[in-house]
Design a protein around this motif. Structure first.
Motif, PDB file in Angstrom:
ATOM      1  N   ALA A   1       0.775  -1.112  -0.043  1.00  0.00           N
ATOM      2  CA  ALA A   1       0.182  -0.096   0.020  1.00  0.00           C
ATOM      3  C   ALA A   1       0.747   1.190  -0.125  1.00  0.00           C
ATOM      4  CB  ALA A   1      -1.130   0.160   1.227  1.00  0.00           C
ATOM      5  N   LEU A   2       2.052   1.219   0.820  1.00  0.00           N
ATOM      6  CA  LEU A   2       2.767   2.250   0.902  1.00  0.00           C
ATOM      7  C   LEU A   2       3.567   2.704  -0.494  1.00  0.00           C
ATOM      8  CD1 LEU A   2       4.242   4.449   2.611  1.00  0.00           C
ATOM      9  CD2 LEU A   2       6.336   2.569   2.624  1.00  0.00           C
TER      10      LEU A   2
ATOM     11  N   GLN B   1       1.501  10.489  -4.914  1.00  0.00           N
ATOM     12  CA  GLN B   1       2.226  11.885  -4.561  1.00  0.00           C
ATOM     13  C   GLN B   1       3.412  11.945  -5.375  1.00  0.00           C
ATOM     14  OE1 GLN B   1       2.776  12.490  -0.217  1.00  0.00           O
ATOM     15  NE2 GLN B   1       1.613  10.813   0.218  1.00  0.00           N
TER      16      GLN B   1
ATOM     17  N   PHE C   1      -5.567  18.435  -6.452  1.00  0.00           N
ATOM     18  CA  PHE C   1      -4.922  17.271  -5.917  1.00  0.00           C
ATOM     19  C   PHE C   1      -3.623  17.542  -5.308  1.00  0.00           C
ATOM     20  CE2 PHE C   1      -8.696  14.744  -7.664  1.00  0.00           C
ATOM     21  CZ  PHE C   1      -9.032  14.083  -6.542  1.00  0.00           C
ATOM     22  N   ARG C   2      -2.813  18.476  -6.170  1.00  0.00           N
ATOM     23  CA  ARG C   2      -1.723  18.686  -5.859  1.00  0.00           C
ATOM     24  C   ARG C   2      -1.554  19.770  -4.441  1.00  0.00           C
ATOM     25  NH1 ARG C   2       3.373  20.334  -6.728  1.00  0.00           N
ATOM     26  NH2 ARG C   2       3.659  22.466  -7.703  1.00  0.00           N
TER      27      ARG C   2
ATOM     28  N   TYR D   1      -2.972  17.646  -1.400  1.00  0.00           N
ATOM     29  CA  TYR D   1      -1.810  16.496  -0.920  1.00  0.00           C
ATOM     30  C   TYR D   1      -0.775  17.250  -0.210  1.00  0.00           C
ATOM     31  CZ  TYR D   1      -3.273  12.098  -2.864  1.00  0.00           C
ATOM     32  OH  TYR D   1      -3.968  10.917  -2.983  1.00  0.00           O
TER      33      TYR D   1
ATOM     34  N   VAL E   1      -0.443  16.434   3.906  1.00  0.00           N
ATOM     35  CA  VAL E   1       0.869  16.129   4.528  1.00  0.00           C
ATOM     36  C   VAL E   1       1.435  17.195   5.650  1.00  0.00           C
ATOM     37  CG1 VAL E   1       3.263  15.838   3.810  1.00  0.00           C
ATOM     38  CG2 VAL E   1       1.662  14.511   2.444  1.00  0.00           C
TER      39      VAL E   1
ATOM     40  N   ARG F   1       7.940  14.867   9.152  1.00  0.00           N
ATOM     41  CA  ARG F   1       7.531  15.051   7.643  1.00  0.00           C
ATOM     42  C   ARG F   1       7.466  13.753   6.997  1.00  0.00           C
ATOM     43  NH1 ARG F   1       5.824  18.172   3.521  1.00  0.00           N
ATOM     44  NH2 ARG F   1       6.387  17.120   1.510  1.00  0.00           N
ATOM     45  N   ALA F   2       8.436  12.990   6.786  1.00  0.00           N
ATOM     46  CA  ALA F   2       8.628  11.663   6.283  1.00  0.00           C
ATOM     47  C   ALA F   2       7.440  10.701   6.667  1.00  0.00           C
ATOM     48  CB  ALA F   2       9.987  11.107   6.280  1.00  0.00           C
TER      49      ALA F   2
ATOM     50  N   VAL G   1       4.212  11.874   5.003  1.00  0.00           N
ATOM     51  CA  VAL G   1       4.063  11.382   3.500  1.00  0.00           C
ATOM     52  C   VAL G   1       3.864  10.055   3.673  1.00  0.00           C
ATOM     53  CG1 VAL G   1       5.487  10.924   1.491  1.00  0.00           C
ATOM     54  CG2 VAL G   1       5.948  13.047   3.128  1.00  0.00           C
ATOM     55  N   ARG G   2       4.463   9.066   4.601  1.00  0.00           N
ATOM     56  CA  ARG G   2       4.171   7.691   4.542  1.00  0.00           C
ATOM     57  C   ARG G   2       2.808   7.289   5.044  1.00  0.00           C
ATOM     58  NH1 ARG G   2       8.883   5.857   7.877  1.00  0.00           N
ATOM     59  NH2 ARG G   2      10.212   7.875   7.093  1.00  0.00           N
TER      60      ARG G   2
ATOM     61  N   VAL H   1      -0.064   9.341   4.841  1.00  0.00           N
ATOM     62  CA  VAL H   1      -0.868   9.581   3.758  1.00  0.00           C
ATOM     63  C   VAL H   1      -0.856   8.569   2.593  1.00  0.00           C
ATOM     64  CG1 VAL H   1      -1.515  11.334   1.911  1.00  0.00           C
ATOM     65  CG2 VAL H   1      -0.857  11.955   4.301  1.00  0.00           C
ATOM     66  N   ALA H   2       0.376   8.157   2.093  1.00  0.00           N
ATOM     67  CA  ALA H   2       0.559   7.289   1.068  1.00  0.00           C
ATOM     68  C   ALA H   2      -0.066   5.621   1.426  1.00  0.00           C
ATOM     69  CB  ALA H   2       1.851   6.952   0.831  1.00  0.00           C
ATOM     70  N   LEU H   3       0.086   5.525   2.871  1.00  0.00           N
ATOM     71  CA  LEU H   3      -0.353   4.140   3.278  1.00  0.00           C
ATOM     72  C   LEU H   3      -2.090   4.137   3.041  1.00  0.00           C
ATOM     73  CD1 LEU H   3      -0.116   1.419   4.991  1.00  0.00           C
ATOM     74  CD2 LEU H   3      -0.391   2.577   6.827  1.00  0.00           C
TER      75      LEU H   3
ATOM     76  N   ASP I   1      -3.625   5.877   1.206  1.00  0.00           N
ATOM     77  CA  ASP I   1      -4.269   5.922  -0.481  1.00  0.00           C
ATOM     78  C   ASP I   1      -4.022   4.338  -1.000  1.00  0.00           C
ATOM     79  OD1 ASP I   1      -4.928   8.600  -0.711  1.00  0.00           O
ATOM     80  OD2 ASP I   1      -3.040   9.104  -1.316  1.00  0.00           O
ATOM     81  N   GLY I   2      -2.866   3.816  -0.917  1.00  0.00           N
ATOM     82  CA  GLY I   2      -2.519   2.547  -1.200  1.00  0.00           C
ATOM     83  C   GLY I   2      -3.433   1.662  -0.589  1.00  0.00           C
TER      84      GLY I   2
ATOM     85  N   ALA J   1      -2.423   0.327  13.557  1.00  0.00           N
ATOM     86  CA  ALA J   1      -1.163  -0.753  13.580  1.00  0.00           C
ATOM     87  C   ALA J   1       0.239   0.276  13.231  1.00  0.00           C
ATOM     88  CB  ALA J   1      -1.386  -2.100  12.819  1.00  0.00           C
ATOM     89  N   HIS J   2       0.011   0.828  11.765  1.00  0.00           N
ATOM     90  CA  HIS J   2       1.058   1.629  11.371  1.00  0.00           C
ATOM     91  C   HIS J   2       1.427   2.651  12.350  1.00  0.00           C
ATOM     92  CE1 HIS J   2       3.679   3.479   8.503  1.00  0.00           C
ATOM     93  NE2 HIS J   2       3.230   4.650   8.690  1.00  0.00           N
TER      94      HIS J   2
END
Lengths: 216, 216
Positions: free
Chosen positions: A181-182, A189, B142-143, B146, B150, B173-174, B177-178, B180-182, B184-185, B205-206
DNA sequence: CCTACCGATCGGTAGG
DNA sequence: CCTACCGATCGGTAGG
């Protein structure tokens, strides 16, 4: 179907050194490859549904019935594009034979390689979202693909866990779902703003958070 | 534009108790809402580009020029759909005022709520991938979205870090990003097979893996 | 591989 | 809100 007959231009030795196809089928195969590349690009740009055969054909310099001579129809072109990409991926990573931590390292390498091929990233990002619809011709393909990928990554985590390399409380299968998923989410992004995200670094940092010892 | 004049049927007291619109504009506003809901659904099913105004209009029981009377054009309908969803989200979460760990808990709640509204998940999943193309009318939306999301999540992580609640080596910050990515995925996997993934549980859990103490 | 064509569908407009 | 229409474009086929 009969093989293409050699014509004068193609057997002319002076040209034979400059132009690739020397015998039957070679030219047709090269054309197929051109079409697959153009289709990959356009499918990534606007998705399968909004991509037109005429636009793809125009990008390779033929008519759209000409394209349909090589691929029976739009759905078959999509299937060929996906199969073509799978061949490439299998050739580079699937058969690498790495397991456990080595496989995770290969995964990070895959992400880094993807960042060098935005067209491929776009293709999978756009198509997988589009194929979310149950009626989409690639729905089953992506469903099966995710199941296989998650299962494979879960196996690698389980192997690492068996050697005590996984932090306490990390479930191999759940961790696999999250890593996949990540990777997908980072692509969105990254495609929206490539300066904002380092996909490989993020995946590596995430993995390090799951491991007793960093990947290194 | 002048307000709609009341007509006999709408001022008839016997009907007024059964039908919602009692004064001018109300009927039009209800129709707009119907159109926005139908557009949200169809955009989620096939994306913006492949969705047709005729199909949306038909689902609401009007003609497509009738739809264009409420929204100037297809792009304006898309903008209205996105604004409509933002209103809803802001009303429910953006203004919740939670910070730090409380905000992360609200984030998990948001994911759980999304799992109860597949149409919304589809909309954002499909549109964000489609809007990856720089020419897409929702690309900038969307740009920016996000970037804002984030940044907001990063602020919450930074606040937690300041109180020593973040595990060592976790960059706010990292991590944002992760996360939000998680999210989405996970949506892609969930939409492809809803029995395979528990989105809220995975996000929780993350997050727990990043915190000194679990969210609880 | 081509031209020429098929019926279907698209977003938008005219005019009421 | 409607019918009727516009020019453009779609995937696919006929026939060579």
């Amino acid at each position: 179907m009969a093989p293409v007959r050699t014509d004068p231009a193609r057997t002319d030795p002076a040209r034979a050194d400059l132009v690739a196809p020397r015998r039957g089928y070679a030219k047709g195969r090269a054309r197929r490859e051109e079409i697959l590349d153009a289709a990959t690009t356009l499918f990534g740009e606007v998705g399968y549904r909004s991509a037109s055969l005429r636009e793809i054909a125009q990008r390779v310099g033929i008519s759209h019935p000409g394209l349909l001579h090589h691929f029976g129809g739009k759905e078959q072109l999509l299937a060929a594009v996906l199969a073509h990409r799978d061949e490439r991926d299998d050739h580079r990573f699937g058969l690498s034979g790495a397991r456990g931590r080595g496989a995770l390292r290969a995964l990070v390498e895959l992400v880094a390689d993807n960042a060098r091929h935005p067209g491929i990233v776009e293709l999978y990002c756009v198509l997988s979202a589009e194929a979310t619809s149950p009626e989409h011709p690639a729905h089953r393909y992506f469903r099966d693909r995710y199941a296989r990928t998650v299962a494979a990554v879960a196996r690698h985590f389980a192997e690492i866990a068996a050697e005590g390399g996984l932090r306490p409380g990390v479930d191999p299968r759940a961790a696999a779902v999250r890593v996949v998923a990540l990777m997908d989410g980072l692509q969105v992004q990254w495609l929206l703003d490539r300066t904002c995200v380092d996909m490989a670094a993020e995946v590596r940092a995430h993995l390090d958070g799951l491991l007793v010892e960093p990947l290194g």
